[in-house]
Design a protein around this motif. Structure first.
Motif, PDB file in Angstrom:
ATOM      1  N   ASP A  32       0.855  -1.193   0.000  1.00  0.00           N
ATOM      2  CA  ASP A  32       0.000   0.000   0.000  1.00  0.00           C
ATOM      3  C   ASP A  32       0.886   1.236   0.000  1.00  0.00           C
ATOM      4  O   ASP A  32       1.789   1.361   0.836  1.00  0.00           O
ATOM      5  CB  ASP A  32      -0.895   0.044   1.242  1.00  0.00           C
ATOM      6  N   HIS A  34       1.294   5.098   0.843  1.00  0.00           N
ATOM      7  CA  HIS A  34       0.648   6.022   1.768  1.00  0.00           C
ATOM      8  C   HIS A  34       1.074   7.464   1.568  1.00  0.00           C
ATOM      9  O   HIS A  34       0.604   8.347   2.274  1.00  0.00           O
ATOM     10  CB  HIS A  34       0.928   5.606   3.217  1.00  0.00           C
ATOM     11  N   SER A  35       1.982   7.723   0.626  1.00  0.00           N
ATOM     12  CA  SER A  35       2.407   9.100   0.364  1.00  0.00           C
ATOM     13  C   SER A  35       2.995   9.176  -1.041  1.00  0.00           C
ATOM     14  O   SER A  35       3.203   8.160  -1.699  1.00  0.00           O
ATOM     15  CB  SER A  35       3.446   9.555   1.399  1.00  0.00           C
ATOM     16  N   ASN A  39       0.036   7.813  -3.741  1.00  0.00           N
ATOM     17  CA  ASN A  39      -0.743   7.768  -2.508  1.00  0.00           C
ATOM     18  C   ASN A  39      -2.153   7.239  -2.802  1.00  0.00           C
ATOM     19  O   ASN A  39      -2.842   7.729  -3.686  1.00  0.00           O
ATOM     20  CB  ASN A  39      -0.838   9.161  -1.891  1.00  0.00           C
ATOM     21  N   GLY A  40      -2.577   6.211  -2.058  1.00  0.00           N
ATOM     22  CA  GLY A  40      -3.894   5.603  -2.247  1.00  0.00           C
ATOM     23  C   GLY A  40      -3.877   4.363  -3.122  1.00  0.00           C
ATOM     24  O   GLY A  40      -4.879   3.669  -3.239  1.00  0.00           O
ATOM     25  N   SER A  42      -2.885   0.554  -4.038  1.00  0.00           N
ATOM     26  CA  SER A  42      -2.522  -0.735  -3.438  1.00  0.00           C
ATOM     27  C   SER A  42      -2.326  -1.733  -4.574  1.00  0.00           C
ATOM     28  O   SER A  42      -3.134  -1.790  -5.501  1.00  0.00           O
ATOM     29  CB  SER A  42      -3.623  -1.243  -2.511  1.00  0.00           C
TER      30      SER A  42
END
Length: 84
Positions: A32, A34-35, A39-40, A42
């Motif tokens: 995943d 996360h930045s 970002n977002g 997966s």
């Protein structure tokens, strides 16, 4: 472990058999973000039946009389999801 399963034969007849125990190896890995620009996002990879295990069923539990032998090989999947 053994289980009771229904199998369709060549003549479309359905028969109940108790296949012998088998071992299959499945694996999955994912990540995943996360930045940053991803970002977002997966991502994942999956592998099923990696050892190409076969399923055997015998007539009257006699290993010399194989009733059903199934062997489908490994399956690989890849995927991604994105959250806004």
């Amino acid at each position: 472990s053994p289980y009771l399963g229904d199998y369709q034969l060549f003549n479309a007849q359905v028969t109940a058999n108790e296949p012998k125990a088998q071992t299959t190896l499945d694996a999955q890995i994912g990540y995943d973000f996360h930045s940053g620009p991803f970002n977002g996002l997966s991502i994942y990879l999956q592998g099923h039946n990696l050892t190409n295990s076969e399923s055997l069923s015998y007539v009257n539990n006699d290993p010399n009389e194989i009733n059903i032998r199934d062997q489908y090989g490994a399956t690989y999947l890849a995927g991604a999801t994105f959250r806004f």
